[in-house]
Structures are given as structure tokens and as C-alpha cells.
Design an enzyme around this catalytic site. Structure first.
Site, PDB file in Angstrom:
ATOM      1  N   THR A  37      -1.085  -0.139   1.859  1.00 30.49           N
ATOM      2  CA  THR A  37      -1.269   1.004   2.752  1.00 30.49           C
ATOM      3  C   THR A  37       0.045   1.714   3.018  1.00 30.49           C
ATOM      4  OG1 THR A  37      -1.846   1.596   5.047  1.00 30.49           O
ATOM      5  CG2 THR A  37      -1.067  -0.627   4.671  1.00 30.49           C
ATOM      6  N   TYR A  45      -1.017  -5.268  12.003  1.00 37.17           N
ATOM      7  CA  TYR A  45      -1.723  -5.008  10.738  1.00 37.17           C
ATOM      8  C   TYR A  45      -0.750  -4.604   9.649  1.00 37.17           C
ATOM      9  CZ  TYR A  45      -3.921  -2.141   7.169  1.00 37.17           C
ATOM     10  OH  TYR A  45      -4.266  -1.585   5.962  1.00 37.17           O
ATOM     11  N   LYS A  68       0.478  -6.453   6.076  1.00 36.12           N
ATOM     12  CA  LYS A  68       0.371  -5.844   4.749  1.00 36.12           C
ATOM     13  C   LYS A  68       1.744  -5.749   4.085  1.00 36.12           C
ATOM     14  CE  LYS A  68      -2.708  -4.378   2.848  1.00 36.12           C
ATOM     15  NZ  LYS A  68      -3.674  -5.007   1.894  1.00 36.12           N
TER      16      LYS A  68
END
Length: 338
Positions: free
Chosen positions: A127, A154, A158
Site C-alpha cells: 500500500t 496498519y 505493511k
């Protein structure tokens, strides 16, 4: 012999669209959909392909070392396309531990298994949030050289998994690519995300929560354009390279919400401003020129994509109405209470 493609997280939003895309585009490939079927996993989206001879479903937890090694040893996958992840920022603020478990440890387990059988390539779907945030200068963009500076649990999870993938390439010569995409939208998007949340609530004449002043900017990418990008990177991406995938469709959250409200001919009085998210990044925007040089171009503008997406939600009420009932409603009330 048919190529065996393992798609992790293939019952989720982006992974699910990718599974359908690959099953239909490559009848000579065997597509294996690996998913644990957590709250965001849904197999009903695959009703039209579940009887195809080149589609196979496998249920397992990517963080289960024993189960994953057994599957890799049995099926000898040629490619791994790794989508499986906890992905909702709000949930990562409430419960960071599960994000580390799935996104970091789960990726490491998959990398080990891929290394052990010698896959042709491991494509890790990440992302743009790993880059942190941009200011509101429209001339600034994330490139593949932008330093990683995640701001939420989050995005930190990642970013950690990205670095593990890079390390397995550098240390063990595992053939890899990493893709970093902007915000996706389209069919089968889980209803707690901004666009489907807005559509479902507007259709029910319910208030639409907008964080802060609604001026946070995101670069929107239609999920089918993203699928085409991953397909290209899988087949043509240079070993070890990172590719950013962005739609050049920057919109404020408020613009997105108002577009949906106006398209559905409802009142903007439905907008309800709520307390801002902790650590809410101001702006994301991607420079996808490296991927474009590989041969990719998005086919959807935001205007054509959002119109198609709204129509899909109108035509598929049964799917999302089932999801937003019950436990999800309890989550919504807790998350957006003023």
C-alpha cells in the site's frame, strides 16, 4: 503443465477481484484461492467461477507455519500473489496485535514456504500508506524511492512485511516484486470502507460519517485497473523491483461522499462530521510512471469508475445488506460514536 498461481486473501476485496480476473483471463492457469475467511472474507463473490476446472479454494491461516508448508509441499505453486492482510486502519488502532500477527508473521511464513519450494516469483501486494503522508502541494507524489514512514499500526505492519520481502530477495535470492497501490474501489468492496459505506448509508437515508473536516485527500484506483497492474508485474516485472500503482484520481473524502450523494439524488444533509481518526494522514498521491513504462495504463477515470461502482451496489443489494447486519452494525456504532 499448467502454471499454479496461489492467491492469498482471495476471498477479500482486491484479492477476490484478482481471482476472478485471473480465472477468466487464463483458463490454462490453475488459480488457488487461499483464505482464512475472517470477517472480511466472502466466497459468494466466486459463485460464477467456483465450478471452473481451473479454480480451487484452500482454507488456511497464512500465519500457520505447519499448514502453509504442507500446502506448498503438496501443490508446488509456481507463483504466489500475496494479498492476505488485515487492512482497515480503524481496526488497527483498536487492535494492533492481529495486524502484526497476520501482516508480518503471516508474510514471513509464506516467504519461508515459497523459498523452500523455489517459486518462480513472489508478488507482495502492499500500500502507498507505508510512505506516510504528503502535504497538500499538488506537485508532490510518492515514488518508489520515497522513504518508508508509516503512521498507523496498519501501515507499519505493511511496511514491516515489505521489508521482509525485500530481505528474502537480498538474502535468499527469492524472486520478488512489491506493488504499492493507492486506495482501491469497485465491486465487492467491504462495506466499512469509505465508498461502499457511503453508498449503503445514502441508499438507506442514514447519516454518512466524515472524519474531521473531510479534506484528507486520497488517490483512487479502480480495482480492475489494479488487477491488470498486478498481472503485468507478475509476468513482466523486473526481479526485485517495487512498482507503485496509482490512478491519478485525487479527491478529498468530502468530494467522494458528495459525488455519491449527488449521483443517488439525495441530500447533502446526510453528511455528519465526526471526530477525526487518530494519526489521520493528510494526503496520498502516487507517481505510477515506472509501472507505465512497463506497459500499464488505467482504463477507468474516477467519474466512470464511481458510476459503475454505484450501479454495482444498486444491483447487488443482497450481498452488502447481508454483511452490514448483525455484528458489523455493533462495530459501526462503536467506531463512529461522537
Amino acid at each position: 503443465m499448467n502454471q499454479k498461481i496461489l492467491v492469498t486473501g482471495g476471498a477479500g476485496f482486491i484479492g477476490g477481484n484478482f481471482v476472478q480476473y485471473m480465472v477468466e483471463k487464463y483458463p490454462d492457469y490453475d488459480i488457488y484461492n487461499l483464505d482464512l475467511l475472517t470477517y472480511a472474507g466472502d466466497l459468494t463473490k466466486h459463485k460464477e467461477i467456483e465450478n471452473n476446472s481451473n479454480y480451487h479454494f484452500l482454507k488456511a491461516d497464512i500465519a500457520d507455519h505447519k499448514a502453509i508448508n504442507e500446502l506448498f509441499g503438496t501443490y508446488k505453486f509456481d507463483y504466489v500473489i500475496h494479498f492476505a492482510a488485515e487492512s482497515h486502519v480503524d481496526r488497527s488502532i483498536t487492535n494492533p496485535e492481529i495486524f502484526v500477527q497476520t501482516n508480518v508473521l503471516g508474510t514471513q511464513v509464506l516467504l519461508d514456504a515459497a523459498k523452500n519450494i523455489g517459486v518462480t516469483k513472489f508478488v507482495h501486494v502492499s500500500t502507498d500508506e507505508v510512505y506516510g503522508e504528503l502535504d497538500f502541494d499538488p506537485a508532490t507524489f510518492f515514488t518508489e524511492e520515497t522513504p518508508i514512514q508509516p503512521n498507523s499500526p496498519y501501515s507499519a505492519s505493511k511496511a514491516s512485511s515489505d521489508l521482509l520481502v525485500r530481505a528474502y530477495h537480498e538474502t535468499f535470492n527469492l524472486p520478488i516484486n512489491i506493488t504499492r497501490c493507492s486506495n482501491n474501489y469497485g465491486p465487492y468492496h467491504f462495506p466499512e470502507k469509505l465508498i461502499p459505506l457511503t453508498i449503503s448509508r445514502v441508499l438507506n437515508d442514514q447519516k454518512v460519517p466524515v472524519y474531521g473536516d473531510g479534506k484528507n485527500i486520497r488517490d483512487w484506483l479502480h480495482v480492475i485497473d489494479h488487477c491488470a497492474a498486478i498481472d503485468l508485474v507478475m509476468h513482466e516485472g523486473d526481479n526485485g523491483e517495487v512498482y507503485n500503482v496509482g490512478g491519478h484520481n485525487e479527491k478529498t473524502n468530502l468530494e467522494v461522499v458528495k459525488t455519491i450523494i449527488n449521483t443517488l439524488d439525495k441530500s447533502e444533509d446526510l453528511i455528519e462530521y465526526v471526530k477525526d481518526r487518530l494519526g489521520h494522514d493528510k494526503r496520498y498521491a502516487i507517481d505510477p510512471s515506472k509501472l507505465e513504462k512497463l506497459g500499464w495504463q488505467p482504463t477507468y477515470t474516477f467519474e466512470t469508475g464511481i458510476a459503475q461502482t454505484i450501479k454495482w451496489y444498486l444491483d447487488n443489494k443482497d450481498w452488502w445488506e447481508r454483511i452490514i447486519s448483525g455484528e458489523y452494525q455493533n462495530y459501526f456504532e462503536k467506531q463512529y460514536s461522537k
